[in-house]
Design a protein around this motif. Sequence first.
Motif, short mmCIF file in Angstrom:
data_model
loop_
_atom_site.label_atom_id
_atom_site.label_comp_id
_atom_site.label_asym_id
_atom_site.label_seq_id
_atom_site.Cartn_x
_atom_site.Cartn_y
_atom_site.Cartn_z
N GLU A 292 -17.53 -26.91 102.57
CA GLU A 292 -18.65 -25.96 102.62
C GLU A 292 -18.56 -25.25 103.97
OE1 GLU A 292 -20.82 -24.69 100.73
OE2 GLU A 292 -22.87 -24.81 101.44
N GLY B 15 -20.01 -22.90 106.38
CA GLY B 15 -21.31 -22.26 106.63
C GLY B 15 -22.41 -23.09 106.00
N LEU B 16 -22.77 -24.18 106.67
CA LEU B 16 -23.81 -25.08 106.12
C LEU B 16 -25.17 -24.40 106.12
CD1 LEU B 16 -24.74 -27.92 105.15
CD2 LEU B 16 -25.05 -28.51 107.58
N GLY B 17 -25.49 -23.68 107.20
CA GLY B 17 -26.76 -22.97 107.29
C GLY B 17 -27.93 -23.90 107.06
N ASN B 18 -28.84 -23.49 106.21
CA ASN B 18 -30.02 -24.30 105.87
C ASN B 18 -29.65 -25.49 104.98
OD1 ASN B 18 -32.37 -24.84 103.81
ND2 ASN B 18 -33.32 -24.03 105.67
N GLY B 19 -28.47 -25.43 104.39
CA GLY B 19 -28.00 -26.54 103.56
C GLY B 19 -28.34 -26.41 102.08
N ARG B 20 -28.83 -25.24 101.68
CA ARG B 20 -29.24 -25.11 100.27
C ARG B 20 -28.06 -25.23 99.31
NH1 ARG B 20 -32.43 -20.92 102.63
NH2 ARG B 20 -34.59 -21.58 102.79
N THR B 21 -26.97 -24.50 99.61
CA THR B 21 -25.83 -24.59 98.69
C THR B 21 -25.13 -25.95 98.82
OG1 THR B 21 -24.52 -23.31 100.29
CG2 THR B 21 -25.43 -22.11 98.42
N ASP C 296 -20.21 -25.66 110.47
CA ASP C 296 -21.08 -24.60 111.02
C ASP C 296 -20.95 -24.61 112.54
OD1 ASP C 296 -23.34 -22.73 111.53
OD2 ASP C 296 -23.86 -23.20 109.46
N ARG C 297 -21.44 -23.54 113.15
CA ARG C 297 -21.43 -23.50 114.62
C ARG C 297 -22.36 -24.55 115.19
NH1 ARG C 297 -21.77 -17.66 113.83
NH2 ARG C 297 -19.67 -16.95 114.29
N GLY D 275 -18.73 -26.19 115.28
CA GLY D 275 -17.85 -25.33 116.09
C GLY D 275 -17.48 -24.10 115.29
N GLU D 276 -16.60 -23.28 115.85
CA GLU D 276 -16.14 -22.08 115.15
C GLU D 276 -15.24 -22.46 113.99
OE1 GLU D 276 -16.74 -18.67 115.38
OE2 GLU D 276 -18.44 -19.48 116.49
N ILE D 277 -15.62 -22.02 112.80
CA ILE D 277 -14.92 -22.43 111.58
C ILE D 277 -13.43 -22.10 111.63
CG2 ILE D 277 -14.68 -21.83 109.12
CD1 ILE D 277 -17.82 -21.82 109.08
N ASP E 45 -19.74 -19.25 102.80
CA ASP E 45 -20.94 -18.38 102.81
C ASP E 45 -21.18 -17.98 104.26
OD1 ASP E 45 -23.25 -17.03 102.20
OD2 ASP E 45 -24.48 -18.83 101.97
N ILE E 46 -20.25 -17.18 104.79
CA ILE E 46 -20.35 -16.83 106.21
C ILE E 46 -20.40 -15.31 106.41
CG2 ILE E 46 -19.36 -19.00 107.05
CD1 ILE E 46 -16.70 -17.58 107.44
N TRP F 84 -9.01 -13.56 108.85
CA TRP F 84 -8.51 -14.95 108.96
C TRP F 84 -8.96 -15.86 107.82
CZ3 TRP F 84 -12.52 -18.41 109.32
CH2 TRP F 84 -13.73 -17.94 109.85
N1 SAM Z 1 -25.01 -21.46 102.24
C1 SAM Z 1 -26.02 -21.78 103.25
C2 SAM Z 1 -27.29 -22.25 102.57
O1 SAM Z 1 -27.36 -22.20 101.32
O2 SAM Z 1 -28.21 -22.66 103.25
C3 SAM Z 1 -26.31 -20.61 104.14
C4 SAM Z 1 -25.19 -20.26 105.05
S1 SAM Z 1 -25.66 -19.05 106.26
C5 SAM Z 1 -25.71 -17.57 105.35
C6 SAM Z 1 -24.19 -18.86 107.18
C7 SAM Z 1 -23.95 -19.96 108.18
O3 SAM Z 1 -22.60 -19.88 108.58
C8 SAM Z 1 -24.79 -19.84 109.44
O4 SAM Z 1 -25.47 -21.04 109.65
C9 SAM Z 1 -23.79 -19.56 110.55
O5 SAM Z 1 -24.08 -20.24 111.74
C10 SAM Z 1 -22.50 -20.08 109.96
N2 SAM Z 1 -21.31 -19.33 110.40
C11 SAM Z 1 -20.99 -18.05 110.13
N3 SAM Z 1 -19.81 -17.73 110.66
C12 SAM Z 1 -19.36 -18.85 111.30
C13 SAM Z 1 -18.19 -19.15 112.03
N4 SAM Z 1 -17.24 -18.24 112.23
N5 SAM Z 1 -18.06 -20.39 112.54
C14 SAM Z 1 -19.03 -21.33 112.37
N6 SAM Z 1 -20.16 -21.10 111.66
C15 SAM Z 1 -20.32 -19.87 111.14
#
Ligand code: SAM
Length: 159
Positions: free
Chosen positions: A34, A36-42, A59-60, A78-80, A98-99, A113
Amino acid sequence: MSRLESFIRRLTAQRDILDQVCAEVAKIEGPILELGLGNGRTFHHLRERLPGRRIVAFDRALAAHASSIPEAENLVLGEIRETASRFIGIEAALVHADIGTGYEDRDAVTSTWLPDLTARLLRVGGLAVSGTPLDHPLLLRLPLPPSVPADRYFVCRRV
Ligand code: SAM
């Protein structure tokens, strides 16, 4: 279209696509990544649809709801582009990315990339789902569910 309507369409598309691919991913060996964990919904949805399957989330920084946080060994911060590169060879069954940011210039940089990284993370026959394009010779674009507008989401198979 208002941003609210666009957001609703994005989430509906995510759900419909993940439901479609999970039925197939259930038959493919390998972990789920996964990006882009974000809020974690997906992440939460994938965990429900694929019970017992290892899901590694990237995620970052950790900003997920308490109900949607992976085990420490499956959370990579960290950076994906750098962190996920360390997982090349993991033979994932599914990479969900999902980034996308909604900013064309930033998403264009991601597109330089992400496709190659995704191809290297997947096993042959594995699936990729992304909100940004995955143009790559080893990623064969697949049709979207009828409910999803073209070019909003991308589903590919690693060939
Ligand atoms: N799918 C998630 C959900 O359902 O909750 C939402 C993801 S949110 C749109 C995108 C996430 O990706 C953000 O939390 C952001 O910090 C992370 N993100 C985007 N680009 C990134 C990168 N290059 N490295 C690390 N994290 C990244």
